[in-house]
Write a protein that holds these residues in place. Structure first.
Motif, mmCIF file in Angstrom:
data_model
loop_
_atom_site.group_PDB
_atom_site.id
_atom_site.type_symbol
_atom_site.label_atom_id
_atom_site.label_comp_id
_atom_site.label_asym_id
_atom_site.label_seq_id
_atom_site.Cartn_x
_atom_site.Cartn_y
_atom_site.Cartn_z
ATOM 1 N N TRP A 18 -65.639 -36.527 -19.280
ATOM 2 C CA TRP A 18 -65.165 -36.762 -20.645
ATOM 3 C C TRP A 18 -66.295 -36.604 -21.660
ATOM 4 O O TRP A 18 -66.110 -35.996 -22.719
ATOM 5 N N ARG A 19 -67.472 -37.122 -21.339
ATOM 6 C CA ARG A 19 -68.607 -37.029 -22.266
ATOM 7 C C ARG A 19 -68.989 -35.570 -22.531
ATOM 8 O O ARG A 19 -69.351 -35.196 -23.645
ATOM 9 N N ARG A 22 -66.270 -34.120 -24.826
ATOM 10 C CA ARG A 22 -66.432 -34.628 -26.195
ATOM 11 C C ARG A 22 -67.631 -33.981 -26.886
ATOM 12 O O ARG A 22 -67.570 -33.627 -28.069
ATOM 13 N N LYS A 25 -67.085 -30.800 -28.548
ATOM 14 C CA LYS A 25 -66.125 -30.849 -29.654
ATOM 15 C C LYS A 25 -64.933 -29.932 -29.372
ATOM 16 O O LYS A 25 -64.506 -29.128 -30.206
ATOM 17 N N VAL A 35 -59.507 -34.671 -29.162
ATOM 18 C CA VAL A 35 -60.559 -35.512 -28.581
ATOM 19 C C VAL A 35 -60.505 -36.909 -29.191
ATOM 20 O O VAL A 35 -60.596 -37.918 -28.483
ATOM 21 N N ALA A 36 -60.339 -36.967 -30.515
ATOM 22 C CA ALA A 36 -60.304 -38.264 -31.203
ATOM 23 C C ALA A 36 -59.127 -39.108 -30.735
ATOM 24 O O ALA A 36 -59.250 -40.328 -30.529
ATOM 25 N N GLU A 39 -59.751 -40.493 -27.278
ATOM 26 C CA GLU A 39 -60.801 -41.519 -27.256
ATOM 27 C C GLU A 39 -60.283 -42.883 -27.714
ATOM 28 O O GLU A 39 -60.855 -43.914 -27.366
ATOM 29 N N LEU A 42 -59.426 -44.646 -24.511
ATOM 30 C CA LEU A 42 -60.208 -43.911 -23.519
ATOM 31 C C LEU A 42 -60.086 -44.503 -22.119
ATOM 32 O O LEU A 42 -59.779 -43.792 -21.158
ATOM 33 N N ILE A 83 -56.856 -31.771 -23.388
ATOM 34 C CA ILE A 83 -58.079 -32.555 -23.194
ATOM 35 C C ILE A 83 -58.136 -33.150 -21.783
ATOM 36 O O ILE A 83 -59.165 -33.067 -21.104
#
Length: 756
Positions: A18-19, A22, A25, A35-36, A39, A42, A83
């Motif tokens: 995930w990192r 993210r 972007k 992504v937002a 999260e 999450l 995502i």
């Protein structure tokens, strides 16, 4: 020891994946999840994803199929993942990549950490120098990613992984289909989607046996994805190896080679955007031109270079400045300095002082080491430009009153405006009566005069229903050569009243027997004119909206300009004298139109306009409806001017005969669409004018606004053939010039091209 599946399904592994997603972007896929949004919940989302994987219930969404420009003629097909599916693919990649990397050969440079294009290029030059007096071939695989054979890949992958659960996940990733933005499903029978996380790794895995094979056949072999270089001491060795590679790819990998390029290593060959040889690295003239276009696309936001512009310059520096010789980089720096001087002059009012400008330029890096070593001095010179231009502006502001020429021109424009205001009469209100007195045409509503006669009247447009027209008005108009056009509520022209003088002494017979060679030349000229007007309209909006557009559209601007220019050159070079010429030329124009409308779509993205693509008939969105309505008005003007030039509107050059439809009108309209309608519609939208639809049609207020704006544009004066003319007069002039070409009175037709 953990299996790959056990490693990738831990919460820690999914969190790390995930990192990575993210940090990139990443854009979302077909489910619209960003992504937002992911999260926000999450922990729950990652736990749900992990449980689905462990239970064997994970079922990825289809890839969202999109296309972006690959070069001037091709498009790259991308598959956008959701995502959650990117996270799974990233976790798989993290688990299996280290073991695969140990297996890969050092001749493979694409998509590998610590390698990349720069090192591949330097390796080629190094190996060519070592080989001496060699021959080199540049090869690439046709649609490589789209044609990777699934069964061949799965067979090898299953044997290598020895992990059934991980294998099934990867298999599912590739077998999931893709959907278009309109949700049309496409099966995934072969290929790996470009843009997917796993695709580069799997592509390298698929070609690993190929690397092993080629490495034993020839002294020099370097591959970057589907582009690769081979070299040998003699041309025969290279050519023989090319034949073996071609056969091996077809038989064992089910892939096809594009046409190879073979050269002496002293001459150099293009590879990964540069020219490599046994002595130097350089760029082609075409690539240099593209780099200069990118430099010319940069602009200021207020008093400093925009973030997008700095990103553009860094992109050039980070790749080409590492590879090209100092003299080539100095040439690019000269272009950059010239562009900066232009921007400083243009944006002078937004810059408060030379100190502010100097501070803003500190973030700029030049391309050559020579210019970077003199950065402070160069910034001072740029600041001097600002100071000189600032002083010049102050002197100009304190200059003496305007001279007589300016006074005369000012008065002239006032009267041209008055003339234009009386030149057009548009009647759209039901219940109106159009009559005539000895002074001219008059419009009444319920007996009250709402439009007085004008001696400047040149054209009448009747829009919609419920308007009455007297025989006296028709007689007056015909005697004064004033055409009357009638349009339905949808903007479709259904009738015109013209004086019989329009069809006297026609050229219809000469049109019908025009030689094929002359048809091809005329068709090419018309389309070149259209595309040049599209090109100049793009430049116009980029020039006058640069402060706003550079952040988002710099790269798109360059891409659009290059594409349209490319299509213009193709049309100019077209020489085939066959009856399919119209289809060929219109196909070239269509490629330029895709780039043009793609730029317009991005230009209007922030204006609340839901514009997806250009639609002609049956459009229900605001932009297409306004364009179609505006084109209908333009058709009427072109139609009557073609008749005035003694031409038959139904004998077209580009558009095929259609049961008496005015196909020559359709041809000539192509020249004028961008500057006479597109520009008006786009400007109205960007000025936030109130524009609305009602029941799938433009409402009455929007129609009136659009009509008036287009008529104002048609009656605006500009220089053409060294004379001042209205655009309406230019249409007549162009029709007459086409007539002269058809009659054999001139050897060429030069289309109208608007200045920008």
């Amino acid at each position: 020891m953990k299996t790959y599946f056990q490693s990738l399904t831990t919460f820690h592994a999914l969190q790390n994946a995930w990192r990575v997603v993210r940090a990139k972007k990443s854009a979302g896929g077909i489910d619209g999840y960003t992504v937002a949004a992911f999260e926000k919940n999450l922990i729950d989302n990652l736990n749900t994803l992990r449980h689905e994987l462990l239970a064997g219930n994970w079922n990825p969404e289809p890839y969202l199929k999109v296309e972006i420009a690959k070069n001037d003629t091709e498009k790259r097909k991308l598959g956008l993942l959701c995502i959650k599916d990117k996270i799974v693919q990233q976790a798989i990649k993290t688990a299996i990549e280290p073991a695969m990397e140990k297996m890969f050969l050092n001749t493979s440079y694409g998509y590998r950490t610590g390698r990349g294009a720069e090192r591949a290029i330097r390796r080629v030059v190094h190996d060519l120098k070592r080989l001496k007096n060699s021959y080199i071939a540049k090869l690439d695989i046709d649609d490589f990613f789209d044609n990777i054979h699934h069964e061949r890949l799965f067979s090898r992958l299953s044997n290598w992984l020895q992990d059934e659960k991980t294998f099934k996940l990867i298999q599912l990733c590739l077998k999931t289909g893709n959907v278009t933005p309109q949700l049309k499903w496409n099966e995934a029978m072969k290929g790996v989607p470009q843009g997917a996380v796993l695709s580069p790794l799997l592509a390298n895995f698929y070609l690993h046996p190929f690397d092993q094979y080629v490495g034993t056949k020839i002294p020099v072999y370097i591959r970057y994805a589907d582009d690769f270089i081979i070299a040998a001491p003699t041309e025969n060795e290279v050519q023989e190896c090319v034949i073996k590679i071609k056969e091996h790819l077809q038989e064992n990998f089910f892939l096809q080679l594009n046409t190879p390029v073979v050269r002496n290593a002293h001459e150099g060959i293009e590879f990964l955007g540069v020219v490599v040889s046994d002595k130097f690295i350089s760029v082609t003239n075409k690539k240099k031109k593209e780099l200069i276009e990118r430099i010319q696309s940069i602009g200021f936001t207020k008093a400093s270079l925009s973030a997008k512009s700095l990103e553009t310059l860094r992109g050039i520096k980070n790749y080409y400045a590492r590879l090209l010789p100092e003299n080539a980089l100095k040439d690019l720096d000269n272009e950059l300095i010239g562009r900066l001087n232009t921007l400083i002059k243009k944006n002078h009012p937004n810059i408060s002082s030379a100190k502010e400008l100097a501070e803003s330029l500190q973030s700029l890096d030049f391309f050559s080491s020579n210019c970077n070593s003199k950065k402070k001095q160069l910034i001072q010179q740029l600041c001097s430009t600002y100071i000189v231009y600032s002083d010049r502006k102050k002197k100009k502001a304190n200059a003496s009153p305007v001279d007589n020429v300016k006074l005369v021109n000012r008065k002239k424009k006032q009267y041209q405006k008055l003339e234009n205001e009386g030149a057009e009469l548009v009647v759209s209100t039901p219940g109106c009566y159009v009559g005539a007195t000895y002074k001219g045409v008059v419009v009444r509503q319920q007996g009250k005069v709402i439009n007085k006669p004008s001696a400047a009247l040149r054209h009448i447009t009747i829009m919609g229903k419920g308007v009455s027209l007297s025989s006296n008005a028709i007689m007056y108009c015909m005697s004064h050569k004033i055409p009357i056009d009638f349009f339905s509520p949808k903007g479709v022209q259904y009738a015109s009243i013209l004086s019989p003088q329009f069809v006297d002494e026609t050229l219809w017979n000469k049109q019908a027997v025009l030689p094929l060679e002359k048809k091809v030349r005329l068709a090419s000229s018309i389309i070149v004119g259209k595309m040049k007007n599209q090109l100049n309209l793009v430049k116009y909006y980029h020039k006058y909206h640069k402060d706003v557009l550079d952040e988002k559209f710099g790269e798109k601007y360059v891409e659009t300009i290059l594409k349209i220019k490319k299509q213009i050159e193709e049309v100019k070079a077209y020489v085939h004298d066959n009856e399919k010429y119209a289809t060929d030329i219109m196909a070239m124009e269509a490629q330029g139109a895709l780039a043009y409308w793609g730029y317009i779509r991005m230009l209007l993205a922030d204006d609340g306009i839901d514009f997806v693509r250009r639609e002609h008939q049956g459009a229900t969105d605001l932009l297409n409806s306004m364009l179609n309505y505006g084109y209908a008005i333009l058709y009427a003007r072109v139609w009557k001017n073609i008749l005035a030039a003694k031409l038959n509107p139904s004998i077209g050059i580009l558009h095929a005969h259609q049961n008496g439809k005015p196909t020559l009108v359709f041809d000539v309209v192509e020249i004028f669409r961008p500057q006479m309608v597109d520009r008006v519609v786009i400007s109205l939208i960007q000025k936030k004018v109130a524009l609305k639809m009602h029941n799938g049609l433009l409402n009455e207020s929007t129609k009136r606004t659009l009509i008036r704006s287009i008529l104002d544009r048609l009656n605006r004066y500009e220089k053409f053939r060294k004379e001042e003319m209205t655009l309406s007069q230019i249409i007549l002039k162009q029709s007459q010039e086409i007539a002269a070409y058809i009659a054999g009175e001139s050897n060429d037709f030069k289309p109208y091209v608007a200045k920008w």
